[in-house]
Design a protein around this motif. Structure first.
Motif, mmCIF file in Angstrom:
data_model
loop_
_atom_site.group_PDB
_atom_site.id
_atom_site.type_symbol
_atom_site.label_atom_id
_atom_site.label_comp_id
_atom_site.label_asym_id
_atom_site.label_seq_id
_atom_site.Cartn_x
_atom_site.Cartn_y
_atom_site.Cartn_z
ATOM 1 N N GLN A 281 -33.731 23.081 -29.287
ATOM 2 C CA GLN A 281 -34.461 23.755 -30.350
ATOM 3 C C GLN A 281 -35.871 24.079 -29.866
ATOM 4 O O GLN A 281 -36.661 23.188 -29.553
ATOM 5 N N TRP A 282 -36.165 25.394 -29.803
ATOM 6 C CA TRP A 282 -37.473 25.864 -29.359
ATOM 7 C C TRP A 282 -38.338 26.247 -30.542
ATOM 8 O O TRP A 282 -37.829 26.696 -31.577
ATOM 9 N N GLN A 283 -39.652 26.113 -30.376
ATOM 10 C CA GLN A 283 -40.595 26.675 -31.333
ATOM 11 C C GLN A 283 -41.867 27.069 -30.592
ATOM 12 O O GLN A 283 -42.202 26.500 -29.545
ATOM 13 N N GLN A 284 -42.553 28.067 -31.132
ATOM 14 C CA GLN A 284 -43.795 28.520 -30.511
ATOM 15 C C GLN A 284 -44.962 27.738 -31.087
ATOM 16 O O GLN A 284 -45.072 27.562 -32.306
ATOM 17 N N LEU A 285 -45.842 27.264 -30.214
ATOM 18 C CA LEU A 285 -47.007 26.501 -30.646
ATOM 19 C C LEU A 285 -48.273 27.341 -30.677
ATOM 20 O O LEU A 285 -49.144 27.132 -31.534
ATOM 21 N N SER A 286 -48.402 28.286 -29.738
ATOM 22 C CA SER A 286 -49.628 29.085 -29.707
ATOM 23 C C SER A 286 -49.377 30.383 -28.964
ATOM 24 O O SER A 286 -48.361 30.557 -28.284
ATOM 25 N N GLY A 287 -50.334 31.296 -29.110
ATOM 26 C CA GLY A 287 -50.234 32.603 -28.485
ATOM 27 C C GLY A 287 -49.805 33.659 -29.483
ATOM 28 O O GLY A 287 -49.396 33.347 -30.615
ATOM 29 N N PRO A 288 -49.880 34.930 -29.110
ATOM 30 C CA PRO A 288 -49.404 36.004 -29.984
ATOM 31 C C PRO A 288 -47.951 35.757 -30.388
ATOM 32 O O PRO A 288 -47.126 35.333 -29.574
#
Length: 649
Positions: free
Chosen positions: A89-96
């Motif tokens: 399971q992936w999730q984005q933490l920062s960035g556009p």
């Protein structure tokens, strides 16, 4: 029952699929002749993954560089550990913000919208492990091709990738090569969409393919990364060709631990009813859509999410919730093509091409073609079909190369017709009226008992109102089972076939493949007309060298054949047995009388038929203007798998 192990995945499951029986004592599927594609050459300059090993032992395989606007990926492996049965399971933490709709795979595929720093988190669980790691990337300004998409595939499974068009235009002088990884044999018959079979590997292995092309006089290139995963030895006598990794859509489902091994696994054996009963045998009742979603198995979470939204938003009469009571599970996977029902597991298997809502979701669906495409090559006729409403196509076709999104309302025609058909099989075999009397220990045992007694709805149909054309039945064996056409069959003209078909009581050519398909086709067309006001066209045409809607000429055809008086008793029997809650008299009375097509005009020109005389010229003009936005030509039986083996009456 032993399924032929040398057939490609797309055809090994035909035995008992879509309404068939249980073993192979009445003939095997005739395998297509497959010429292996040539080995692909290696790139002069090879690539390497940038491996980052974390404190937990998890390894991130990174690209050598990341460019804004270009397909990108991060591949996660477990070092020397095998990743099978693990959940990612992936999730984005920062960035556009990036679109990571495909976030449940060891491969995170995404397109960074702009340059800058990005950070992602990965959670891995299973096999008594629970890991959490983060990875940071720097994306630079770039310009290049886009190959979609980076993904994971099991060894031995079919793989497809697609080269994006640039501003809607195809690239020129496209060349492919292997930039890293094992040898591959690529089918490059379509340079924008290469196909290959993933080779066997002893551990999870990355492959990099590179494409270069001329775009407006400039040579551009891109790479696509594929993770080929090492899988357990195949032990199933049913699924004996590789199938995709899947997982329960709802991780907390009470059936999460059994769905895969009971319905879609290379270690599958027929589970007992007390392990995975029919949904309708539970305590929830037919209004409990939560119970349905507890039985959904997917290769990607978006498939379950869109199926759930469809059941909640686009099933106003509760037809699908009701019909789903006769299945054990709903399996949706990127490698299922075409859809089918299978009595061994009691599950329906859905091609996700009817479920995608975004271009990113569609990217994850394998494009390997239906293996049956060449079965009828030697016959001199075609039998196309389409659903229409208000003298136009009922479905809007979206060309894959154009990468568009679509609203959920656009799923209605195609997905509804698919569900009505496949669920008709489930309710033919195990209608709700028999749920309380099923004895087990497996559904297959109950199937044998019911077929011995000729108790299936399709058995009753063929006994009371059989189809009569032996010629059409024999032709169906050629078109759908792969049997060799005789000299007589090769010589049949469209006029011959029209005389066989029009004088009988089938609403489609596919009815003749088996009695099971006969019942399902009647149910599908009747429900589509009644619930959606959508009519089905079917015709017999010639077969020119170039086959398009404008080039094939109708010899005979009808719109709404289900409304013919000759079919009324047959349709009534199926409806009464499969959905007794309906006012079937009202339904039958609502079916419009069939409209005749105009012989001598093209399939396209017959789109605008009506009860009044046609205006051929204006109708042809209308169709030529709208053809680019409409569904492509479809041929009878193209959406469903046909059963072979025992009980194929």
């Amino acid at each position: 029952m032993k399924i032929l192990s040398y057939l490609p995945l797309s055809c090994t499951l035909l035995l008992t699929a879509c309404g068939g029986g249980g073993n192979d004592d009445s003939g095997d599927l005739i395998p297509p002749v497959v010429t292996p594609p040539p080995a692909l050459s290696r790139c002069e300059q090879q690539s390497e993954f940038n491996n980052q090993t974390t404190a937990s032992g998890l390894v991130f395989k990174l690209q050598s560089h990341y460019l804004a606007g270009q397909q990108s990926s991060v591949i996660a492996t477990l070092g020397t550990l095998n990743s099978r049965n693990m959940l990612f399971q992936w999730q984005q933490l920062s960035g556009p913000s990036v679109d990571i709709a495909i976030n449940d795979s060891p491969v995170l595929a995404f397109v960074p919208p702009q340059s800058g720093d990005y950070r992602f988190q990965l959670n891995v669980s299973g096999n008594d492990l629970s890991l959490q790691e983060t990875v940071s990337l720097t994306v630079a300004v770039g310009n290049g091709l886009n190959i979609r998409q980076d993904h994971q595939v099991v060894e031995g499974n079919n793989v497809s990738v697609r080269l994006d068009r640039v501003n809607g235009a195809a690239a020129n002088n496209i060349n492919w090569c292997i930039a890293a990884g094992p040898e591959l044999n690529l089918d490059l018959s379509n340079l924008e969409r290469p196909l290959f079979v993933a080779p066997g590997v002893s551990q999870d292995t990355g492959v990099i393919l590179r494409a270069s092309a001329n775009v407006n006089g400039e040579i551009l290139s891109d790479e696509v990364s594929i993770l080929i995963t090492d899988e357990a030895q195949i032990t199933s006598e049913y699924f004996d060709a590789p199938v995709a990794r899947t997982h329960a859509y709802r991780r907390n489902s009470p059936y999460a631990d059994v769905l895969k091994r009971c319905t879609y696994s290379n270690q599958l054996s027929a589970c007992q009813l007390n392990t995975l009963p029919l949904i309708g045998q539970g305590a929830g009742g037919i209004s409990d859509k939560e119970a349905i979603m507890d039985r959904v198995l997917v290769s990607h979470d978006w498939m379950g999410r869109n199926f759930e939204a469809f059941i909640e938003q686009m099933d106003p009469h509760g037809d699908f919730a009701t019909l789903l009571q006769s299945v054990t599970a709903v399996v949706i996977s990127y490698d299922i093509r075409p859809s089918f029902y299978w009595v061994v597991t009691g599950a329906i298997y859905l091609d996700p091409e009817d479920l995608w809502l975004t271009a990113t979701e569609r990217d994850s669906i394998n494009e390997a073609p239906d293996y049956r495409a060449g079965f009828a090559n030697e016959l001199q006729f075609l039998i196309p079909w389409r659903y229409v409403k208000d003298n136009d196509y009922a479905s809007l076709y979206r060309e894959r190369s154009q990468r568009s999104n679509r609203p959920i309302s656009e799923l209605t025609t195609d997905l509804s017709s698919l569900l009505y058909h496949e669920l008709a099989h489930a309710n033919d075999f195990f209608p709700r009226s028999v749920h309380s009397s099923l004895e087990g220990p497996t559904l297959l045992d109950d199937f044998y008992r019911r077929t011995t007694q000729k108790a299936l709805i399709s058995d009753q149909l063929s006994n009371a109102y059989p189809l009569n054309s032996t010629e059409m039945s024999a032709l169906a064996s050629v078109s759908f089972m792969g049997e060799t056409a005789t000299a007589t069959q090769k010589a049949y003209s469209p006029g011959d076939v029209s005389s066989f078909f029009s004088a009988d009581r089938a609403n489609d050519f596919y009815n003749y493949s088996t009695s099971r398909e006969d019942a399902a086709m009647l149910f599908e067309e009747a429900m589509m007309s009644y619930r959606l006001g959508v009519q089905r066209d079917v015709a017999v045409t010639d077969k020119p060298v170039t086959v398009t809607a404008n080039s094939i000429i109708v010899d005979w055809g009808q719109r709404g054949r289900i409304g013919a008086i000759e079919l009324r008793n047959r349709t009534s029997l199926v409806l009464n047995e499969m959905m007794p809650e309906l006012n079937n008299q009202l339904l039958l009375d609502s079916l419009p009388a069939p409209l005749q097509m105009q012989p001598g005009l093209s399939w396209a020109a017959n789109l605008g038929i009506s009860a009044t005389p046609m205006a051929p010229k204006s109708n042809i003009q209308h169709q030529q203007q709208s053809e680019q936005t409409q569904v492509p030509l479809r041929l009878s039986g193209d959406r469903h798998r046909t059963p072979v083996g025992i009980n194929r009456p």
